[in-house]
Design a protein around this motif. Structure first.
Motif, PDB file in Angstrom:
ATOM      1  N   VAL A  35       0.843  -1.203   0.000  1.00  0.00           N
ATOM      2  CA  VAL A  35       0.000   0.000   0.000  1.00  0.00           C
ATOM      3  C   VAL A  35       0.882   1.259   0.000  1.00  0.00           C
ATOM      4  O   VAL A  35       0.598   2.216  -0.729  1.00  0.00           O
ATOM      5  CB  VAL A  35      -0.972  -0.014   1.202  1.00  0.00           C
ATOM      6  CG1 VAL A  35      -1.637   1.331   1.388  1.00  0.00           C
ATOM      7  CG2 VAL A  35      -2.005  -1.105   1.022  1.00  0.00           C
ATOM      8  N   LEU A  36       1.943   1.242   0.807  1.00  0.00           N
ATOM      9  CA  LEU A  36       2.826   2.403   0.884  1.00  0.00           C
ATOM     10  C   LEU A  36       3.667   2.580  -0.380  1.00  0.00           C
ATOM     11  O   LEU A  36       4.273   3.633  -0.571  1.00  0.00           O
ATOM     12  CB  LEU A  36       3.724   2.300   2.114  1.00  0.00           C
ATOM     13  CG  LEU A  36       2.994   2.482   3.442  1.00  0.00           C
ATOM     14  CD1 LEU A  36       3.905   2.103   4.602  1.00  0.00           C
ATOM     15  CD2 LEU A  36       2.480   3.899   3.592  1.00  0.00           C
ATOM     16  N   THR A  37       3.718   1.586  -1.239  1.00  0.00           N
ATOM     17  CA  THR A  37       4.347   1.723  -2.545  1.00  0.00           C
ATOM     18  C   THR A  37       3.337   2.178  -3.582  1.00  0.00           C
ATOM     19  O   THR A  37       3.644   3.002  -4.457  1.00  0.00           O
ATOM     20  CB  THR A  37       4.982   0.383  -2.982  1.00  0.00           C
ATOM     21  OG1 THR A  37       5.946   0.004  -2.010  1.00  0.00           O
ATOM     22  CG2 THR A  37       5.637   0.495  -4.340  1.00  0.00           C
ATOM     23  N   ALA A  38       2.118   1.659  -3.484  1.00  0.00           N
ATOM     24  CA  ALA A  38       1.081   1.959  -4.476  1.00  0.00           C
ATOM     25  C   ALA A  38       0.593   3.408  -4.377  1.00  0.00           C
ATOM     26  O   ALA A  38       0.297   4.031  -5.406  1.00  0.00           O
ATOM     27  CB  ALA A  38      -0.096   1.001  -4.315  1.00  0.00           C
ATOM     28  N   ILE A  39       0.506   3.953  -3.173  1.00  0.00           N
ATOM     29  CA  ILE A  39      -0.001   5.326  -3.009  1.00  0.00           C
ATOM     30  C   ILE A  39       0.886   6.347  -3.716  1.00  0.00           C
ATOM     31  O   ILE A  39       0.380   7.163  -4.491  1.00  0.00           O
ATOM     32  CB  ILE A  39      -0.204   5.668  -1.513  1.00  0.00           C
ATOM     33  CG1 ILE A  39      -1.365   4.857  -0.951  1.00  0.00           C
ATOM     34  CG2 ILE A  39      -0.464   7.151  -1.331  1.00  0.00           C
ATOM     35  CD1 ILE A  39      -1.530   4.993   0.554  1.00  0.00           C
ATOM     36  N   PRO A  40       2.201   6.362  -3.520  1.00  0.00           N
ATOM     37  CA  PRO A  40       3.026   7.321  -4.275  1.00  0.00           C
ATOM     38  C   PRO A  40       2.964   7.096  -5.780  1.00  0.00           C
ATOM     39  O   PRO A  40       2.954   8.060  -6.554  1.00  0.00           O
ATOM     40  CB  PRO A  40       4.442   7.078  -3.745  1.00  0.00           C
ATOM     41  CG  PRO A  40       4.262   6.482  -2.413  1.00  0.00           C
ATOM     42  CD  PRO A  40       3.018   5.668  -2.511  1.00  0.00           C
ATOM     43  N   PHE A  41       2.900   5.839  -6.200  1.00  0.00           N
ATOM     44  CA  PHE A  41       2.783   5.557  -7.634  1.00  0.00           C
ATOM     45  C   PHE A  41       1.494   6.167  -8.172  1.00  0.00           C
ATOM     46  O   PHE A  41       1.490   6.819  -9.220  1.00  0.00           O
ATOM     47  CB  PHE A  41       2.806   4.038  -7.862  1.00  0.00           C
ATOM     48  CG  PHE A  41       2.737   3.661  -9.300  1.00  0.00           C
ATOM     49  CD1 PHE A  41       3.864   3.735 -10.102  1.00  0.00           C
ATOM     50  CD2 PHE A  41       1.547   3.226  -9.854  1.00  0.00           C
ATOM     51  CE1 PHE A  41       3.807   3.387 -11.437  1.00  0.00           C
ATOM     52  CE2 PHE A  41       1.473   2.884 -11.186  1.00  0.00           C
ATOM     53  CZ  PHE A  41       2.603   2.961 -11.986  1.00  0.00           C
ATOM     54  N   LEU A  43      -0.200   8.670  -6.858  1.00  0.00           N
ATOM     55  CA  LEU A  43      -0.101  10.131  -6.800  1.00  0.00           C
ATOM     56  C   LEU A  43       0.603  10.695  -8.026  1.00  0.00           C
ATOM     57  O   LEU A  43       0.182  11.704  -8.595  1.00  0.00           O
ATOM     58  CB  LEU A  43       0.643  10.572  -5.536  1.00  0.00           C
ATOM     59  CG  LEU A  43      -0.105  10.495  -4.220  1.00  0.00           C
ATOM     60  CD1 LEU A  43       0.840  10.800  -3.072  1.00  0.00           C
ATOM     61  CD2 LEU A  43      -1.280  11.439  -4.220  1.00  0.00           C
ATOM     62  N   VAL A  44       1.688  10.047  -8.429  1.00  0.00           N
ATOM     63  CA  VAL A  44       2.456  10.552  -9.565  1.00  0.00           C
ATOM     64  C   VAL A  44       1.741  10.278 -10.886  1.00  0.00           C
ATOM     65  O   VAL A  44       1.633  11.152 -11.742  1.00  0.00           O
ATOM     66  CB  VAL A  44       3.871   9.926  -9.571  1.00  0.00           C
ATOM     67  CG1 VAL A  44       4.604  10.250 -10.855  1.00  0.00           C
ATOM     68  CG2 VAL A  44       4.654  10.413  -8.368  1.00  0.00           C
ATOM     69  N   MET A  45       1.231   9.063 -11.051  1.00  0.00           N
ATOM     70  CA  MET A  45       0.634   8.681 -12.334  1.00  0.00           C
ATOM     71  C   MET A  45      -0.707   9.368 -12.593  1.00  0.00           C
ATOM     72  O   MET A  45      -1.029   9.681 -13.732  1.00  0.00           O
ATOM     73  CB  MET A  45       0.465   7.165 -12.418  1.00  0.00           C
ATOM     74  CG  MET A  45       1.788   6.422 -12.417  1.00  0.00           C
ATOM     75  SD  MET A  45       2.912   6.945 -13.720  1.00  0.00           S
ATOM     76  CE  MET A  45       2.112   6.262 -15.144  1.00  0.00           C
ATOM     77  N   SER A  46      -1.487   9.616 -11.537  1.00  0.00           N
ATOM     78  CA  SER A  46      -2.797  10.239 -11.746  1.00  0.00           C
ATOM     79  C   SER A  46      -2.723  11.760 -11.744  1.00  0.00           C
ATOM     80  O   SER A  46      -3.616  12.414 -12.270  1.00  0.00           O
ATOM     81  CB  SER A  46      -3.784   9.773 -10.683  1.00  0.00           C
ATOM     82  OG  SER A  46      -3.400  10.273  -9.420  1.00  0.00           O
ATOM     83  N   GLY A  47      -1.696  12.311 -11.145  1.00  0.00           N
ATOM     84  CA  GLY A  47      -1.573  13.766 -11.073  1.00  0.00           C
ATOM     85  C   GLY A  47      -2.641  14.406 -10.207  1.00  0.00           C
ATOM     86  O   GLY A  47      -3.073  15.524 -10.477  1.00  0.00           O
ATOM     87  N   ALA A  61       7.366  11.469   2.904  1.00  0.00           N
ATOM     88  CA  ALA A  61       6.762  11.058   4.177  1.00  0.00           C
ATOM     89  C   ALA A  61       6.330   9.589   4.129  1.00  0.00           C
ATOM     90  O   ALA A  61       6.559   8.831   5.087  1.00  0.00           O
ATOM     91  CB  ALA A  61       5.568  11.954   4.508  1.00  0.00           C
ATOM     92  N   LEU A  62       5.735   9.164   3.021  1.00  0.00           N
ATOM     93  CA  LEU A  62       5.328   7.766   2.886  1.00  0.00           C
ATOM     94  C   LEU A  62       6.545   6.846   2.830  1.00  0.00           C
ATOM     95  O   LEU A  62       6.485   5.712   3.308  1.00  0.00           O
ATOM     96  CB  LEU A  62       4.447   7.590   1.653  1.00  0.00           C
ATOM     97  CG  LEU A  62       3.046   8.204   1.761  1.00  0.00           C
ATOM     98  CD1 LEU A  62       2.345   8.194   0.410  1.00  0.00           C
ATOM     99  CD2 LEU A  62       2.218   7.493   2.805  1.00  0.00           C
ATOM    100  N   ALA A  63       7.646   7.318   2.273  1.00  0.00           N
ATOM    101  CA  ALA A  63       8.876   6.522   2.253  1.00  0.00           C
ATOM    102  C   ALA A  63       9.412   6.324   3.669  1.00  0.00           C
ATOM    103  O   ALA A  63       9.866   5.227   4.016  1.00  0.00           O
ATOM    104  CB  ALA A  63       9.924   7.191   1.378  1.00  0.00           C
TER     105      ALA A  63
END
Length: 133
Positions: A35-41, A43-47, A61-63
């Motif tokens: 989940v903590l990997t998917a959320i930043p992905f 955030l970036v991909m959807s803008g 922060a998620l990292a």
């Protein structure tokens, strides 16, 4: 002096009787890591966030949260294991890494801001020599 045979009931234990963790803990850690990997992905991909700085801060922060998840669920560092010495060694390592990286960045920043600016036509002009004869 006799050596006792290795007891199979102690297979999940580490040296001093501390458990390595359970399957439930492994699954919880794995799900949190995903989940903590998917959320930043996402955030970036959807803008979703238009501000790049806010996105970068949130990813950072998620990292950090993901580092804590890995340390707790996979490395099993806590105050109970080996009398807290593994956690203390880990924290010492973190301090050394932060000081090294922070100090390097600080030195590079100040070298960049305190360097004498180079003239456009090169070093020869600085020494009193002109480019033309």
């Amino acid at each position: 002096m006799t050596n006792a045979p290795h007891d199979t009931a102690d297979h999940g234990q580490h040296g001093h009787g501390e458990a390595h963790g359970s399957r439930r803990g492994f699954w919880v850690g794995s799900i949190l890591a995903i989940v903590l990997t998917a959320i930043p992905f996402w955030l970036v991909m959807s803008g979703v966030l238009r501000d790049m700085q806010t996105t970068a801060i949130l990813i950072f922060a998620l990292a950090l949260v993901q580092i804590i998840v890995h340390v707790v669920f996979f490395l099993h560092l806590d105050t109970r294991s080996e009398g807290g010495w593994t956690l203390l060694a880990f924290l010492f390592t973190v301090v050394i890494v932060v000081v090294t990286i922070g100090g390097s960045i600080w030195v590079m920043f100040h070298l960049n801001t305190n360097m004498m600016p180079m003239p456009v036509d090169g070093v020869g002009h600085m020494n009193g020599m002109s480019a033309a004869p």
